[in-house]
Design a protein around this motif. Structure first.
Motif, PDB file in Angstrom:
ATOM      1  N   VAL A  11     -30.840 -16.460  17.426  1.00  0.00           N
ATOM      2  CA  VAL A  11     -31.263 -17.865  17.502  1.00  0.00           C
ATOM      3  C   VAL A  11     -31.913 -18.138  18.856  1.00  0.00           C
ATOM      4  CG1 VAL A  11     -30.420 -20.259  17.592  1.00  0.00           C
ATOM      5  CG2 VAL A  11     -29.628 -18.711  15.779  1.00  0.00           C
ATOM      6  N   LEU A  15     -35.758 -19.456  20.019  1.00  0.00           N
ATOM      7  CA  LEU A  15     -36.061 -20.533  20.969  1.00  0.00           C
ATOM      8  C   LEU A  15     -36.878 -20.019  22.149  1.00  0.00           C
ATOM      9  CD1 LEU A  15     -32.652 -22.447  20.981  1.00  0.00           C
ATOM     10  CD2 LEU A  15     -34.728 -22.991  19.708  1.00  0.00           C
ATOM     11  N   VAL A  31     -35.737 -23.271  12.927  1.00  0.00           N
ATOM     12  CA  VAL A  31     -35.047 -22.055  13.368  1.00  0.00           C
ATOM     13  C   VAL A  31     -34.642 -21.230  12.156  1.00  0.00           C
ATOM     14  CG1 VAL A  31     -33.016 -21.143  14.572  1.00  0.00           C
ATOM     15  CG2 VAL A  31     -34.255 -23.097  15.525  1.00  0.00           C
TER      16      VAL A  31
END
Length: 157
Positions: A11, A15, A31
Motif C-alpha cells: 500500500v 502511495l 489504492v
C-alpha cells in the motif's frame, strides 16, 4: 520507526509511487485498483490505510464522505530510519557501520562519500531529499483526523 508488513508495504508503495507530495492524495478505491493483482477486498485496503494512519505513515483528509490518503514521509526517509533503527539493535554501532561500508558497491561508496562530504561542509546532503546521514530523518507527520467509519468509506466505493 514502524516496520511494515507485506501488505502495508504494498500500500505504501502505491502511495510513494503514484501520489506526488503536492497532490490531494488518493482514495481507498484508487489504492485497491492499483493493487488489483492481489485480489484484495475493499475493506481490507481500507483497514490497512486506517492502520497506517494510526502509525503516522499516512496522512488523510476528508473529502465529502470519503477520505484521501497520501504518504506522510518519503520512501527514502523511511528506509534511512529503518537503517538507523537497525544500528540501534545492539552491539557495536561502529562495527556494524564498517561492515556495511565494506559491503556496498563502488558507486554506492561514492554516493556515501559525497553525502558525507556535503554534510561535513554544512550543505544539503547529496540525496536531494534533505535527509542527513547524522540522523535528522524526516519524521512521518502525526497530525491525524478522526478515523473513518465503514459508512464513511462506503461513500468512496
Amino acid at each position: 520507526m514502524t516496520r511494515l508488513g507485506d501488505l502495508e508495504r504494498a500500500v505504501m508503495d502505491v502511495l510513494w509511487d503514484s501520489v506526488p507530495a503536492t497532490s490531494d492524495g488518493v482514495t481507498v478505491r484508487e489504492v485497491a485498483d492499483a493493487l488489483a493483482g492481489r485480489e484484495l477486498a475493499y475493506t481490507t485496503v481500507m483497514t490497512v490505510l486506517d492502520r497506517l494512519a494510526g502509525k503516522g505513515m499516512v496522512q488523510r483528509e476528508r473529502e465529502g464522505r470519503a477520505w484521501r490518503y497520501r504518504a506522510a514521509g518519503s520512501r527514502e526517509a523511511h528506509i534511512a530510519q529503518l537503517m538507523l533503527d537497525a544500528l540501534d539493535l545492539g552491539g557495536s554501532r561502529d562495527a556494524a557501520l564498517v561492515r556495511f561500508a565494506r559491503s556496498v558497491t563502488g558507486t554506492e561508496a561514492d554516493v556515501l562519500r559525497a553525502a558525507l562530504a556535503s554534510e561535513a561542509a554544512g550543505g544539503e546532503p547529496a540525496d536531494r531529499g534533505g535527509d542527513s546521514l547524522t540522523g535528522r530523518i524526516e519524521a512521518p507527520a502525526t497530525d491525524q483526523v478522526a478515523r473513518p467509519t465503514a459508512a464513511d468509506e462506503a461513500a468512496d466505493r
